[in-house]
Design a protein around this motif. Structure first.
Motif, PDB file in Angstrom:
ATOM      1  N   LEU A   1      -1.658  -4.217   1.729  1.00  0.00           N
ATOM      2  CA  LEU A   1      -1.547  -3.109   0.774  1.00  0.00           C
ATOM      3  C   LEU A   1      -0.087  -2.748   0.536  1.00  0.00           C
ATOM      4  O   LEU A   1       0.321  -2.467  -0.603  1.00  0.00           O
ATOM      5  CB  LEU A   1      -2.315  -1.892   1.301  1.00  0.00           C
ATOM      6  CG  LEU A   1      -3.833  -2.053   1.427  1.00  0.00           C
ATOM      7  CD1 LEU A   1      -4.437  -0.845   2.148  1.00  0.00           C
ATOM      8  CD2 LEU A   1      -4.496  -2.244   0.069  1.00  0.00           C
ATOM      9  N   ARG A   2       0.699  -2.772   1.601  1.00  0.00           N
ATOM     10  CA  ARG A   2       2.122  -2.451   1.478  1.00  0.00           C
ATOM     11  C   ARG A   2       2.843  -3.505   0.650  1.00  0.00           C
ATOM     12  O   ARG A   2       3.709  -3.191  -0.171  1.00  0.00           O
ATOM     13  CB  ARG A   2       2.732  -2.350   2.874  1.00  0.00           C
ATOM     14  CG  ARG A   2       4.130  -1.724   2.911  1.00  0.00           C
ATOM     15  CD  ARG A   2       4.633  -1.645   4.343  1.00  0.00           C
ATOM     16  NE  ARG A   2       3.676  -0.982   5.219  1.00  0.00           N
ATOM     17  CZ  ARG A   2       3.074  -1.567   6.264  1.00  0.00           C
ATOM     18  NH1 ARG A   2       3.345  -2.839   6.557  1.00  0.00           N
ATOM     19  NH2 ARG A   2       2.240  -0.899   7.002  1.00  0.00           N
TER      20      ARG A   2
ATOM     21  N   HIS B   1       2.159  -2.817  -2.893  1.00  0.00           N
ATOM     22  CA  HIS B   1       2.501  -1.449  -3.293  1.00  0.00           C
ATOM     23  C   HIS B   1       1.302  -0.697  -3.869  1.00  0.00           C
ATOM     24  O   HIS B   1       1.388  -0.056  -4.920  1.00  0.00           O
ATOM     25  CB  HIS B   1       3.647  -1.459  -4.319  1.00  0.00           C
ATOM     26  CG  HIS B   1       4.845  -2.235  -3.876  1.00  0.00           C
ATOM     27  ND1 HIS B   1       5.723  -1.782  -2.905  1.00  0.00           N
ATOM     28  CD2 HIS B   1       5.313  -3.470  -4.248  1.00  0.00           C
ATOM     29  CE1 HIS B   1       6.674  -2.670  -2.718  1.00  0.00           C
ATOM     30  NE2 HIS B   1       6.450  -3.705  -3.508  1.00  0.00           N
TER      31      HIS B   1
ATOM     32  N   ASN C   1      -2.304   1.821  -2.824  1.00  0.00           N
ATOM     33  CA  ASN C   1      -2.894   2.720  -1.840  1.00  0.00           C
ATOM     34  C   ASN C   1      -4.398   2.564  -1.797  1.00  0.00           C
ATOM     35  O   ASN C   1      -5.027   2.175  -2.786  1.00  0.00           O
ATOM     36  CB  ASN C   1      -2.544   4.177  -2.165  1.00  0.00           C
ATOM     37  CG  ASN C   1      -1.059   4.449  -2.067  1.00  0.00           C
ATOM     38  OD1 ASN C   1      -0.481   5.052  -2.956  1.00  0.00           O
ATOM     39  ND2 ASN C   1      -0.429   4.008  -0.994  1.00  0.00           N
TER      40      ASN C   1
ATOM     41  N   ASP D   1       2.232   5.455   4.494  1.00  0.00           N
ATOM     42  CA  ASP D   1       2.164   4.495   3.395  1.00  0.00           C
ATOM     43  C   ASP D   1       1.523   5.074   2.138  1.00  0.00           C
ATOM     44  O   ASP D   1       1.409   4.386   1.121  1.00  0.00           O
ATOM     45  CB  ASP D   1       1.391   3.248   3.836  1.00  0.00           C
ATOM     46  CG  ASP D   1       2.193   2.364   4.778  1.00  0.00           C
ATOM     47  OD1 ASP D   1       3.387   2.663   5.010  1.00  0.00           O
ATOM     48  OD2 ASP D   1       1.637   1.371   5.290  1.00  0.00           O
ATOM     49  N   GLY D   2       1.044   6.329   2.218  1.00  0.00           N
ATOM     50  CA  GLY D   2       0.463   6.970   1.044  1.00  0.00           C
ATOM     51  C   GLY D   2      -1.035   6.809   0.898  1.00  0.00           C
ATOM     52  O   GLY D   2      -1.595   7.160  -0.154  1.00  0.00           O
ATOM     53  N   HIS D   3      -1.711   6.292   1.927  1.00  0.00           N
ATOM     54  CA  HIS D   3      -3.156   6.130   1.860  1.00  0.00           C
ATOM     55  C   HIS D   3      -3.868   7.451   2.148  1.00  0.00           C
ATOM     56  O   HIS D   3      -3.297   8.354   2.773  1.00  0.00           O
ATOM     57  CB  HIS D   3      -3.619   5.069   2.857  1.00  0.00           C
ATOM     58  CG  HIS D   3      -2.921   3.747   2.696  1.00  0.00           C
ATOM     59  ND1 HIS D   3      -2.963   3.030   1.515  1.00  0.00           N
ATOM     60  CD2 HIS D   3      -2.135   3.029   3.547  1.00  0.00           C
ATOM     61  CE1 HIS D   3      -2.245   1.922   1.657  1.00  0.00           C
ATOM     62  NE2 HIS D   3      -1.734   1.905   2.873  1.00  0.00           N
TER      63      HIS D   3
ATOM     64  N   THR E   1      -6.006   2.666  -7.111  1.00  0.00           N
ATOM     65  CA  THR E   1      -5.605   4.060  -6.992  1.00  0.00           C
ATOM     66  C   THR E   1      -6.428   4.762  -5.920  1.00  0.00           C
ATOM     67  O   THR E   1      -7.359   4.191  -5.344  1.00  0.00           O
ATOM     68  CB  THR E   1      -5.788   4.780  -8.345  1.00  0.00           C
ATOM     69  OG1 THR E   1      -5.241   6.086  -8.258  1.00  0.00           O
ATOM     70  CG2 THR E   1      -7.254   4.862  -8.729  1.00  0.00           C
TER      71      THR E   1
ATOM     72  N   ARG F   1      -6.470  12.082  -5.859  1.00  0.00           N
ATOM     73  CA  ARG F   1      -5.482  13.060  -5.417  1.00  0.00           C
ATOM     74  C   ARG F   1      -6.004  14.454  -5.789  1.00  0.00           C
ATOM     75  O   ARG F   1      -6.315  14.711  -6.949  1.00  0.00           O
ATOM     76  CB  ARG F   1      -4.131  12.837  -6.108  1.00  0.00           C
ATOM     77  CG  ARG F   1      -3.555  11.453  -5.880  1.00  0.00           C
ATOM     78  CD  ARG F   1      -3.124  11.240  -4.442  1.00  0.00           C
ATOM     79  NE  ARG F   1      -2.451   9.956  -4.259  1.00  0.00           N
ATOM     80  CZ  ARG F   1      -2.059   9.482  -3.071  1.00  0.00           C
ATOM     81  NH1 ARG F   1      -2.301  10.174  -1.979  1.00  0.00           N
ATOM     82  NH2 ARG F   1      -1.473   8.312  -2.993  1.00  0.00           N
TER      83      ARG F   1
END
Length: 279
Positions: A117-118, A121, A123, A146-148, A275, A278
């Protein structure tokens, strides 16, 4: 739940889940008009117009079919009156797909998924079990860094409709506490093991500030069908708004790790945006 217990537990509940699946179809697990503790009906989409139903999801002996019929266009903190069905897809603009991974974190497989995933780029969402998370807090922190999105998948992966309310509350609240202690914020999403929800679980989840999320595409990677089969199921099921279910724990997940490395660039090449919600 530790790895050997989790795998054995899955096999032992197959017959129970099959029976519950029949009960769900008859309305035992879900009733659209179920009132909240305060007597109000479950909220409907804010637009007042019927939302488009998602594509049919094939039932399996392991997973109960997600029962979501619609999803509101906006997502907000859940408060009573609560939902009577989980979300199973997201109505977002563009070609968006949500990737989700259940049962971890597992130090044998989760790092490989995080690495892929990193690299690309993107999530994803990780629905963690409390007794796995408490022993692998470093992986929880890596997910967040990492924003997950880190969600709640109960403490020990039980069959929720077989539990009394006090046990359901304990399974969800203990896991939320571990996540909050580790990351500084409680989870906003949760998923019932085996996709087996009931009214009490929706109520308790709402009280804990969480929204329920099911899935649209089930890779059935827990059966270890082979990397190519997992890849094919994801690519065949891909369409805007779907939620893909995979696993990073609960058994040998090397096929799941390898499959992600294949289908993720395929999805991106096809123009999909990976995506996470959020809110």
């Amino acid at each position: 739940m530790k790895m050997d217990q989790m795998l054995l537990g899955r096999r032992s509940v197959l017959r129970i889940v099959a029976c519950l699946g029949a009960a769900a179809t008859a309305g035992a697990l879900f009733t659209e008009q179920d009132p909240s503790p305060g007597g109000a009906a479950a909220p409907r989409p804010a637009t007042g117009a019927p939302a488009a139903a998602g594509p049919p999801v094939k039932e399996s002996a392991y997973r109960l079919q997600p029962m979501t019929a619609d999803a509101p266009p906006r997502f907000r903190r859940a408060l009573p009156p609560v939902r009577s069905r989980p979300f199973e897809r997201f109505q977002e603009a563009g070609r968006s797909i949500v990737l989700t991974f259940d049962d971890g974190p597992d130090p044998r497989y989760t790092p490989g998924i995080l690495s892929t995933l990193r690299e690309y780029h993107v999530n994803a969402m990780f629905f963690v079990c409390g007794e796995m998370a408490t022993d692998n807090r470093d992986l929880l922190r890596q997910m967040a860094e990492d924003g997950h999105v880190v969600g709640n998948h109960t403490w020990s992966h039980p069959l929720i409709p077989k539990l009394p309310p006090s046990k359901i509350r304990g399974e969800l609240s203990r896991t939320s506490e571990v996540i909050e202690q580790t990351l500084g914020a409680a989870p906003l999403w949760y998923r019932a093991p085996y996709g087996a929800w009931n009214r009490v679980s929706f109520e308790i989840g709402a009280e804990l500030g969480m929204e329920p999320l099911a899935w649209t595409v089930d890779t059935l990677d827990w059966t270890e069908p082979g990397t190519r089969t997992i890849v094919r199921r994801v690519l065949d099921g891909a369409e805007p708004g779907v939620v893909v279910l995979s696993h990073d724990a609960g058994g040998d997940r090397s096929q799941s790790v390898a499959a992600l490395r294949s289908y993720l660039p395929g999805l991106l090449d096809a123009g999909y945006h990976i995506t996470v919600p959020r809110r």
